[in-house]
Enzyme design. Sequence first.
Site, PDB file in Angstrom:
ATOM      1  N   THR A  76     -19.720  -1.299  76.998  1.00  0.00           N
ATOM      2  CA  THR A  76     -19.027  -0.136  77.550  1.00  0.00           C
ATOM      3  C   THR A  76     -17.788  -0.546  78.335  1.00  0.00           C
ATOM      4  O   THR A  76     -17.612  -1.698  78.709  1.00  0.00           O
ATOM      5  CB  THR A  76     -19.949   0.664  78.494  1.00  0.00           C
ATOM      6  OG1 THR A  76     -20.365  -0.187  79.574  1.00  0.00           O
ATOM      7  CG2 THR A  76     -21.158   1.193  77.752  1.00  0.00           C
ATOM      8  N   HIS A 124     -32.294   0.241  80.785  1.00  0.00           N
ATOM      9  CA  HIS A 124     -30.876   0.251  80.458  1.00  0.00           C
ATOM     10  C   HIS A 124     -30.292  -1.118  80.103  1.00  0.00           C
ATOM     11  O   HIS A 124     -29.256  -1.192  79.431  1.00  0.00           O
ATOM     12  CB  HIS A 124     -30.086   0.846  81.630  1.00  0.00           C
ATOM     13  CG  HIS A 124     -28.805   1.500  81.219  1.00  0.00           C
ATOM     14  ND1 HIS A 124     -28.039   1.071  80.152  1.00  0.00           N
ATOM     15  CD2 HIS A 124     -28.128   2.567  81.728  1.00  0.00           C
ATOM     16  CE1 HIS A 124     -26.970   1.837  80.031  1.00  0.00           C
ATOM     17  NE2 HIS A 124     -26.993   2.752  80.968  1.00  0.00           N
ATOM     18  N   TYR A 167     -16.098   8.051  86.983  1.00  0.00           N
ATOM     19  CA  TYR A 167     -16.497   7.105  85.940  1.00  0.00           C
ATOM     20  C   TYR A 167     -16.865   7.893  84.696  1.00  0.00           C
ATOM     21  O   TYR A 167     -17.755   8.741  84.722  1.00  0.00           O
ATOM     22  CB  TYR A 167     -17.703   6.289  86.432  1.00  0.00           C
ATOM     23  CG  TYR A 167     -18.233   5.226  85.497  1.00  0.00           C
ATOM     24  CD1 TYR A 167     -18.117   3.882  85.819  1.00  0.00           C
ATOM     25  CD2 TYR A 167     -18.895   5.546  84.310  1.00  0.00           C
ATOM     26  CE1 TYR A 167     -18.628   2.890  84.994  1.00  0.00           C
ATOM     27  CE2 TYR A 167     -19.396   4.571  83.471  1.00  0.00           C
ATOM     28  CZ  TYR A 167     -19.264   3.244  83.822  1.00  0.00           C
ATOM     29  OH  TYR A 167     -19.768   2.268  82.998  1.00  0.00           O
TER      30      TYR A 167
END
Length: 772
Positions: free
Chosen positions: A602, A473, A589
């Site tokens: 993000t 990630h 979230y």
Amino acid sequence: MAEAHQAVAFQFTVTPEGIDLQLSRNALKEIYLSGIRAWKKKCNRIKNNFMTGVYPASPSSWIFVVLTVVGTMYTRVDPSMGLIAMLREHIPLRRYMSHHGQSMMSALLFATGLWLALIFVMRQILKTLLSYHGWMFEEHGKVSSTTKVWFTLVKIFSGRKPMLYSFQNSLPRLPVPPVQDTLRRFLESVRPLMNDDDFRRTKALAKDFERNLAPRLQWYLILKSWWASNYVSDWWEEYVYLQGREPIMVNSNYYAMDFLYVTPTTSQAARAGNLVHALLLYRRRLAREQVQPSTLPGFPIPLCSAQWERMFNSTRLPGEETDRLQHQVDSKHVMVYHKGRYFKVWLYQSGRLQSPSELQKQFQYILDDTSLPQPGEKYLAALTAGKRIPWAKVRKSYFSTGKNKSSMDSVEKAAFFVTLDEDKPELFVDNQVKSLDQYAKSLLHGKCYDRWFDKSFTFIVFANGKVGLNAEHSWADAPIIGHLWEYALATDTFQLGYKEDGNCKGDPAPNVPLPQRLQWDIPNECQEVIMNSLKVAQTLADDVDFYAFPFTRFGKGFIKKCRTSPDAFIQIALQLANYRDKGTFCLTYESSMTRLFREGRTETVRSCTVETCNFVTALDGKKHSNEECLNLFRIAAKNHQHISRLAMSGCGIDRHLFCLYVVSKYLGVNSPFLQEVLSEPWCLSTSQTPIQQIELFDLVNHPEYVSIGGGFGPVADDGYGVSYIIVGDHLINFHISCKVSSPLTDAHRFGENISQAMLDIITLFNLDGKKA
């Protein structure tokens, strides 16, 4: 070994008559072609850097400016207002040039300077235009005259035929929002989650922070925003991802799935050959910057492309305090894992990319190989699945010299990692609960030792031809890997295809290089650490509960008939489902992108709002009429769209507070407010993965060729992780994760609550619930 001999360009033998030198023509030819290929890549990079550097102009526009300037000189008009004459007096070596030559040279220099100045002005105009986000907040279907003019200007100054990185220098920087606005939005977001006493306390902490410490921290943050390309992204990558010491498997990595109903071939080697070739075609397009830059869906607004840079040839390297990302400019091999063995598979043959059939031949060689793993080799990758500090120490102690270093370099410097899995996940339409859950868990963590979780991505091919990806990630977010995966699946099925017998099309060359088996010397002490890491990883994997399912009762098309944002609809349904599941609301979230800005990644949308909670309690309390509930729903949906747009336009809450917290740590000051904000768990973590290249698929005539998307592990011990993908107009796929050890969560129960919440909300609109 045969492959070792193929790698030697020459051999020599010492005899009484002297040295007998034996050259290998084939090896020397491969070396020559490899060098030619490397120089071609360098030339392409130079050309691409130049084309990107002058965008939105082009080399042809330089010729036009030069011809215009020179042409005006022949008409005895000086467009430079005396600058050309001044330049003529200062041209080096002017004494060796004629008067006409001096004039032409000075005109050429002036024209070039004018061209560069025009490029700078055009970029600044485009950057200014892209800094405007008022169009986002206009009511759907009602476009103002200002926005129409703005869209026209953006199209004009965006140039023609952009390359992947053409817009990078024209994107605005992420703005630092005022502290007062961020704190106001934060207090609004936590109000439905707190009782009156807790809210008064939090409000007092926020006021104290705003009055005393915040101005000092904000000053440093504004200073960074002026200096750096993005004031968030480098700290986000470092402190959220690379400094994490817990396992990245399940906790950070995520996965992507194959087609839901179709498997193009059941041959494992053939599917691997086609898809590896498709992935490499994408890599070649990426190196040539031929991948079209992403734009906001439905709008000609460019998005940042920086995350594409480390897609291939990249690995996360462990460190005792922090990890780091290693990126190679190029790699000539992929690393393949099968039955506990590691093989290096070469990607080029005679200076060209190997064909799918040639790659299939290499993969079949690996599948047919009956050799046994070396001591410690089978479970080696468990080090990447366990905690980071033991992995960092072991890598430094046992893999920094000799054959272990050479083999580890081969793994870490590979284009990507490939696992030829022994399992056969079957996706039964009539038993999706069991089959999809197992498939999702296999892609997320596998056996904990058969994926190299540190690679930018691991490509997994199962024994029955099903495939998937597991992605690290830190280097990029899910939409980036999703773009790659869409291209690979479409290319595999609709362009490359297979023979009737399931094999790759074409015939392999007779001299395809065989895969090279890696050699290891792993001592017993190292094997003990490997097994400890495996134990940690298996405990983590066994605690993951998963439920993946396609929701087919209605989709985006039907939701749009209700004049509602599909994302807002799903997010409100998730709140309703979570309330029914746990009997309370929680901090939620939702991932939103900030790629409208340079190097943006993000931002968080806090989707549990006062308006949403009002709707949920009204609907579930059954004391309000359908009309009242529908009105509350519309208010909640409208508010959700508003906060989503704020997050996209750089006015979010959490990244700003995160960076203020980082600055406070650098300054050595403590903020009880920031400490409390950043320690709150996200008990419901959600993310939508959009389909970005819908033109690659024909969902009308071939609806079976649809990927179910991907998912991720739970973020909180007592929470849910929910990923969803909206496919066409009639399908929404959900991926739900939680922990088995939590008495508060159950993935299947939550999935059923989501389905029921979706149906309960749609009935408020008094429409036929069939597919639109």
